[in-house]
Motif scaffolding. Structure first.
Motif, PDB file in Angstrom:
ATOM      1  N   ASN A  63       0.835  -1.190   0.000  1.00 38.57           N
ATOM      2  CA  ASN A  63       0.000   0.000   0.000  1.00 38.57           C
ATOM      3  C   ASN A  63       0.875   1.247   0.000  1.00 38.57           C
ATOM      4  O   ASN A  63       0.647   2.190  -0.758  1.00 38.57           O
ATOM      5  N   THR A  64       1.919   1.248   0.843  1.00 41.21           N
ATOM      6  CA  THR A  64       2.835   2.376   0.976  1.00 41.21           C
ATOM      7  C   THR A  64       4.265   1.861   1.052  1.00 41.21           C
ATOM      8  O   THR A  64       4.565   0.974   1.855  1.00 41.21           O
ATOM      9  N   GLY A  65       5.138   2.415   0.244  1.00 37.79           N
ATOM     10  CA  GLY A  65       6.544   2.028   0.294  1.00 37.79           C
ATOM     11  C   GLY A  65       6.784   0.604  -0.148  1.00 37.79           C
ATOM     12  O   GLY A  65       7.198  -0.242   0.640  1.00 37.79           O
ATOM     13  N   ALA A  66       6.540   0.322  -1.419  1.00 37.68           N
ATOM     14  CA  ALA A  66       6.638  -1.058  -1.898  1.00 37.68           C
ATOM     15  C   ALA A  66       8.079  -1.574  -1.859  1.00 37.68           C
ATOM     16  O   ALA A  66       8.327  -2.747  -1.556  1.00 37.68           O
ATOM     17  N   GLY A  89       4.481   6.170  -2.550  1.00 37.01           N
ATOM     18  CA  GLY A  89       5.854   5.691  -2.545  1.00 37.01           C
ATOM     19  C   GLY A  89       6.061   4.364  -3.232  1.00 37.01           C
ATOM     20  O   GLY A  89       6.219   3.341  -2.576  1.00 37.01           O
ATOM     21  N   GLY A  90       6.085   4.377  -4.560  1.00 33.80           N
ATOM     22  CA  GLY A  90       6.317   3.129  -5.271  1.00 33.80           C
ATOM     23  C   GLY A  90       7.627   2.491  -4.876  1.00 33.80           C
ATOM     24  O   GLY A  90       7.681   1.323  -4.497  1.00 33.80           O
ATOM     25  N   ALA A  91       8.709   3.276  -4.945  1.00 31.55           N
ATOM     26  CA  ALA A  91      10.016   2.749  -4.548  1.00 31.55           C
ATOM     27  C   ALA A  91      10.234   2.910  -3.046  1.00 31.55           C
ATOM     28  O   ALA A  91      10.523   1.946  -2.332  1.00 31.55           O
ATOM     29  N   ILE A  92      10.116   4.161  -2.559  1.00 28.80           N
ATOM     30  CA  ILE A  92      10.365   4.454  -1.145  1.00 28.80           C
ATOM     31  C   ILE A  92       9.293   5.399  -0.622  1.00 28.80           C
ATOM     32  O   ILE A  92       8.992   6.422  -1.244  1.00 28.80           O
TER      33      ILE A  92
END
Length: 209
Positions: free
Chosen positions: A142-145, A169-172
């Motif tokens: 959901n957040t920070g993958a 935050g796809g990456a961070i």
């Protein structure tokens, strides 16, 4: 001879005095280095040291068959293998109060993959993690993958690719108390509604090169 004997006795007295201040059963804090020699994502008594097991010991958790003992001080995890570690579940949270952790893939070709099913890493509030020369990819959350950071996170010479967060935050995702420093790193094809590469809430972010 008498002088040497007195020095030895003095050293013994100092040692006993120091030890008297340690609670029975307490672990002594010391820095450790763990070498991951398997690309598996397991915790098993199989004479192999996985990344999951190494993080567990660096968190001063239960002992595994990684060489060395659980540590409550600053630690470094390195690799003697090349390839992709495909996760079955999110790696153990990087916890506070057990020293700073560095995961260093220098000299190797290491990718840590969420396998398009799980988040890769979580850094707890006041915990500290450095990622060095790694690829973090295919995380889902959901957040920070790739990484959800509420502590101190440094990213050096690393790549974040193909991570997908449904919200932030796809990456961070750098959360309220997060301190994020990025140096000489690549962010590619990460997806999210807010901050495909990086979502910063009220934390601090420094990016160079």
């Amino acid at each position: 001879m008498a002088s040497s004997t007195r020095r030895i006795r003095l050293l013994i007295v100092v040692w006993m005095t120091l030890m008297a201040g340690i609670a029975p059963g307490a672990r002594l804090a010391y820095a450790a280095g763990y070498v991951v020699n398997s690309l598996s994502d397991t915790v098993a008594n199989d004479s192999l040291c996985t990344l999951r097991e190494a993080i567990q010991e660096a968190n001063n958790g239960a002992d595994t068959d990684c060489p060395g003992s659980p540590s409550a001080s600053d630690d470094t995890i390195t690799f003697s293998v090349n390839g992709t570690i495909s996760l079955n579940a999110t790696l153990p949270n990087i916890v506070s109060g057990q020293g700073a952790l560095t995961i260093d893939g220098s000299g190797q070709n290491i990718a840590i993959s969420g396998n398009n099913i799980v988040q890769v890493l979580v850094v707890n509030s006041t915990a500290s993690l450095t990622l060095q020369s790694l690829a973090i990819r295919d995380g889902v959350a959901n957040t920070g993958a790739g990484v959800s950071n509420s502590g101190t996170l440094a990213v050096n010479y690393s790549t974040f690719a193909g991570n997908n967060a449904t919200t932030n935050g796809g990456a961070i995702a750098n959360n309220n108390t997060g301190v994020l420093t990025i140096n000489n790193s690549i962010f590619s094809n990460n997806i999210s509604i807010s901050g495909g590469g990086i979502f910063n809430d009220t934390g601090t972010v420094t990016i160079s090169n």
